[in-house]
Design a protein around this motif. Structure first.
Motif, PDB file in Angstrom:
ATOM      1  N   HIS A 181       0.718  -1.012  -0.040  1.00  0.00           N
ATOM      2  CA  HIS A 181       0.102   0.051   0.028  1.00  0.00           C
ATOM      3  C   HIS A 181       0.642   0.969  -0.023  1.00  0.00           C
ATOM      4  O   HIS A 181       1.428   1.269   0.886  1.00  0.00           O
TER       5      HIS A 181
ATOM      6  N   THR B 199      -3.153   4.464  -1.534  1.00  0.00           N
ATOM      7  CA  THR B 199      -3.847   4.469  -0.312  1.00  0.00           C
ATOM      8  C   THR B 199      -4.171   6.042   0.318  1.00  0.00           C
ATOM      9  O   THR B 199      -2.767   6.162   0.291  1.00  0.00           O
TER      10      THR B 199
ATOM     11  N   THR C 206      -4.169   2.177   5.711  1.00  0.00           N
ATOM     12  CA  THR C 206      -4.195   2.106   4.473  1.00  0.00           C
ATOM     13  C   THR C 206      -5.447   1.612   4.028  1.00  0.00           C
ATOM     14  O   THR C 206      -6.275   0.634   4.051  1.00  0.00           O
TER      15      THR C 206
ATOM     16  N   TRP D 148      -7.735   1.613  -0.110  1.00  0.00           N
ATOM     17  CA  TRP D 148      -7.771   1.694  -1.183  1.00  0.00           C
ATOM     18  C   TRP D 148      -8.019   2.709  -2.235  1.00  0.00           C
ATOM     19  O   TRP D 148      -8.861   3.261  -1.393  1.00  0.00           O
TER      20      TRP D 148
ATOM     21  N   GLN E 230      -8.017  -2.780   2.324  1.00  0.00           N
ATOM     22  CA  GLN E 230      -6.840  -2.882   3.389  1.00  0.00           C
ATOM     23  C   GLN E 230      -6.139  -2.895   4.109  1.00  0.00           C
ATOM     24  O   GLN E 230      -5.873  -4.233   3.774  1.00  0.00           O
TER      25      GLN E 230
END
Length: 729
Positions: free
Chosen positions: A89, A172, A148, A150, A125
């Motif tokens: 991410h 993200t 985090t 998306w 996530q």
């Protein structure tokens, strides 16, 4: 240290230009090849899933778990086929860099067999440690959890590794466990939603087919390049990003021969190389050229949606640094890496476009269409006028303090340049009396709106001294620093324009409810806004002392230092507008203020420590050693009875002693000032102390060191000199 300098110079002299192989003459053959684009999804997703994803991107709707699983499976297959072994991410915490934690696709099942796994839950996530990122008091150290999530509107991409493998990077947002934004992207996305809503409501006066307005951005990136060996021989560049010492060379930029000059072969190869990598990542880089200062260059992309453009600029800087390593170069993004020559900015070219394909800041030859242009044009100017101080705070950094107003960049005074043609048109509109409309387009004819030049670009000069200039079909925010994340100033700009458009609609609707015809109501309010914001418009030289005096008369702020400029960020007025448009809540605003102050303190603290280290451990010992050589020389001359001939040497010895004494005293006082500041609990007071009492010693120390550079034998001087760094070939 002197040995290191000459060893570095020898290394540079033996460099060979790194050859670059272009994948294809046509960039279209490989453009976006490392991006999980809509086209890549179309080839691997069902039409139903693809439609859900596109709707989520366009309308900001949430993606359900089954859709996420389908996208994750498709994304994993695409990435692995292209050599990806890990995913991450990719987010933008409140630091100077992006962040990433790599996880392998590889997992072991219950039987110990290796399998590649990537679920929709991992796509949507993740839970990185949040405690070590700047949070402004939102999180305690023991409260490590953060999330985090998306951002489907910014496509995933593959980042090549030196090992030959790739990492799948998923853009993200980054928020705390309790939901507060800990990144640049979250408020930016919210500000984009705010300006979309406010702009569409105003567009409804003119064209009901307009259902979406998108802020667009083209971020021009300035930077310096120096050889890696020379960089490694300058501890100040490594630690602080800028050279704290260095006498100006005999030749700098005064011949004006570098700007747009022939690009040196070694630099050109580097540019070609990073452009190839950038194009693979879908970064639409188009322009490259020499900038004003020696060893300074610029890269510019085409316009993109604002969120994507901000992501791409952060990614571009990362790509440039990585590619530079292959060419034994270092990219310097600091706003002022070298004294005496121009610094670097990040010119943010901002506009608004509609779902019908119209640029709302693009005038045309049709009077009716130009009324919508005038509406948005005037509203942007009014927004800058009403929130000039907040806009100033958005570009306040330690690096930018070295650059703003230094006869090379816009001043710290916020102003708007629109050019003579549009300035005269606004003045004419302001002077018109009450307008009555009988029928048809008479109102446009009476106002002279039809007289706006069809090719306005040729009638709008580029004012390099203006921090916020209209350049034909967009506004250019030139005051943004080269190392900054564009997301913060763009968040502020989007928010203040959204607020002004909201107020504009309220004002127009009030008049319409009283029976005023819509077009007249719009023009009446525009005239009021032109009058109210007139003092922010300035058409002349922003570098001049006359402008400083004139700006003071107009009541415009001229806040030159970051700690004071940051005060504007958390005023009641600022907190109110961010909260009203759901961009940031009060806690998030105050947290960012705290983080920006702490960042400033740390940057000045690092610079002070570097100055002290170099001065005491490198410069003074070198100067004393050379002074001893001169003393021996004086003794020899006197022994030969040449006392008169020894007097010039004695004067040099005295001058060296004077500079050594100054450096020693100033470093000691600077260190004490730093200690005093460190014992101050309140961040704002500490920042002000660093900006005045600590930083106040920097130039005095530098002056003495730079004078010693001219006095000490070149063979003994420990630091790589400007003339050796700045003329890269």
């Amino acid at each position: 240290m002197a040995y290191l300098r000459f060893k570095a110079l020898e290394t540079v002299g033996n460099r060979e230009t790194v050859k670059v192989t272009v994948p294809s003459i046509k960039a279209s053959d490989y453009y976006g090849s490392n991006v999980y684009s809509t086209e890549a999804m179309r080839q691997t997703l069902s039409n139903a899933v693809l439609k859900k994803v596109i709707t989520a991107i366009e309308k900001g709707e949430k993606i359900d778990s089954s859709t996420a699983d389908a996208v994750a499976a498709s994304m994993k297959a695409w990435a692995i086929e292209k050599g990806a072994t890990h995913y991450t991410h990719w987010f933008q915490p409140l630091t100077d860099a992006t962040a990433e934690k790599h996880d392998a696709f590889f997992e072991a099942d219950e039987n110990g067999r290796a399998i590649e796994k990537f679920k929709g839950s991992a796509l949507v996530q993740q839970e990185p440690d949040a405690s070590s990122f700047p949070n402004g008091g939102i999180r305690n150290t023991f409260e490590a959890r953060g999330y985090t999530a998306w951002d489907p509107s910014s496509p995933a991409f593959l980042m090549p590794n030196s090992s030959g493998t790739n990492t799948l990077c998923i853009p993200t947002i980054f928020v705390s466990y309790t939901g507060e934004a800990l990144d640049y992207k979250t408020p930016l996305l919210k500000s984009l939603a705010a300006i979309d809503k406010a702009a569409v409501e105003v567009c409804d006066y003119f064209d009901k087919d307009i259902t979406k307005v998108t802020a667009t951005l083209g971020a021009e990136q300035e930077y310096f390049l120096i050889d890696k060996a020379l960089y490694m021989a300058r501890p100040d560049l490594i630690m602080a990003g800028r050279s704290v010492f260095g006498h100006s060379p005999a030749r700098g930029q005064q011949l004006e021969d570098h700007y747009f000059g022939s690009i040196p072969p070694r630099v050109n190869n580097f540019m070609v190389d990073f452009e190839i990598e950038a194009l693979k990542l879908g970064l639409p880089v188009r322009t490259r050229h020499n900038e004003v200062a020696p060893s300074q260059f610029e890269v510019a992309p085409t316009f993109e949606e604002c969120n994507l453009a901000c992501d791409h600029n952060q990614l571009l800087m990362d790509v440039m640094q990585k590619v530079a390593e292959r060419h034994n170069l270092k990219v310097l993004f600091h706003e002022k890496p070298f004294s005496g020559i121009n610094g670097s900015g990040k010119h943010n070219n901002w506009a608004l476009s509609t779902n019908t394909g119209k640029n709302l800041l693009g005038p045309t030859s049709k009077p009716k269409e130009n009324l919508i242009f005038l509406t948005f044009f005037v509203n942007v100017i009014k927004a800058v006028h009403d929130y000039a101080d907040l806009l100033r705070s958005s570009i306040a950094t330690a690096g930018n303090d070295h650059r703003l107003g230094a006869n090379e960049a816009p001043p710290a005074i916020m102003s708007v340049f629109v050019g003579q043609t549009l300035s005269e048109m606004l003045d004419e509109l302001e002077k018109n009396g009450n307008i009555k409309i009988d029928k048809g387009d008479n109102v446009y004819m009476k106002l002279g709106i039809n007289k706006i030049p069809e090719i306005l670009l040729d009638n709008t000069d580029r004012n390099r001294t203006s921090p916020f200039a209209f350049t034909g079909n967009k506004f250019e925010f030139r005051a943004v620093g080269s190392s900054q994340n564009s997301a913060l100033p763009m968040t502020v700009l989007n928010t203040i324009v959204a607020e002004t458009l909201t107020k504009f609609k309220e004002d127009v609707d009030k008049q319409i409810k009283k029976g005023t015809k819509k077009e007249v109501a719009i023009i009446n309010v525009l005239r009021d806004y032109i009058v109210a914001s007139k003092k922010i418009r300035f058409e002349a030289n922003g570098y001049s002392e006359e402008w400083v005096k004139e700006a003071e008369k107009r009541g415009l702020s001229n806040v030159k230092t970051t700690p004071e400029a940051l005060d504007f960020f958390s005023t009641e007025k600022a907190v109110k507008i961010f909260a009203k448009h759901d961009v940031m809540n009060e806690r998030e605003v105050h947290a960012r203020h705290e983080i920006m102050l702490e960042n400033y303190i740390k940057k000045i603290q690092i610079e002070g420590r570097v100055i002290g280290d170099l001065a005491l451990n490198h410069i003074i010992p070198t100067a004393i050693a050379y002074q001893n050589k001169l003393i021996t020389n004086v003794k020899g001359l006197k022994d030969l009875g040449l006392e008169k001939e020894s007097k010039p040497v004695i004067e040099i010895i005295k001058e060296i002693s004077k500079h050594i004494s100054t450096i020693q005293t100033e470093v000691e006082e600077m260190t004490e000032a730093r200690k005093k500041a460190n014992h101050t609990d309140e961040a704002r007071k500490r920042a002000i102390m660093y900006g005045s009492e600590v930083k106040g010693h920097f130039e005095t120390i530098r002056y003495a060191v730079d004078k010693l550079e001219l006095l000490v034998d070149d063979e003994d001087w420990p630091l790589v000199k400007y003339r050796e760094m700045l003329f890269l070939r």
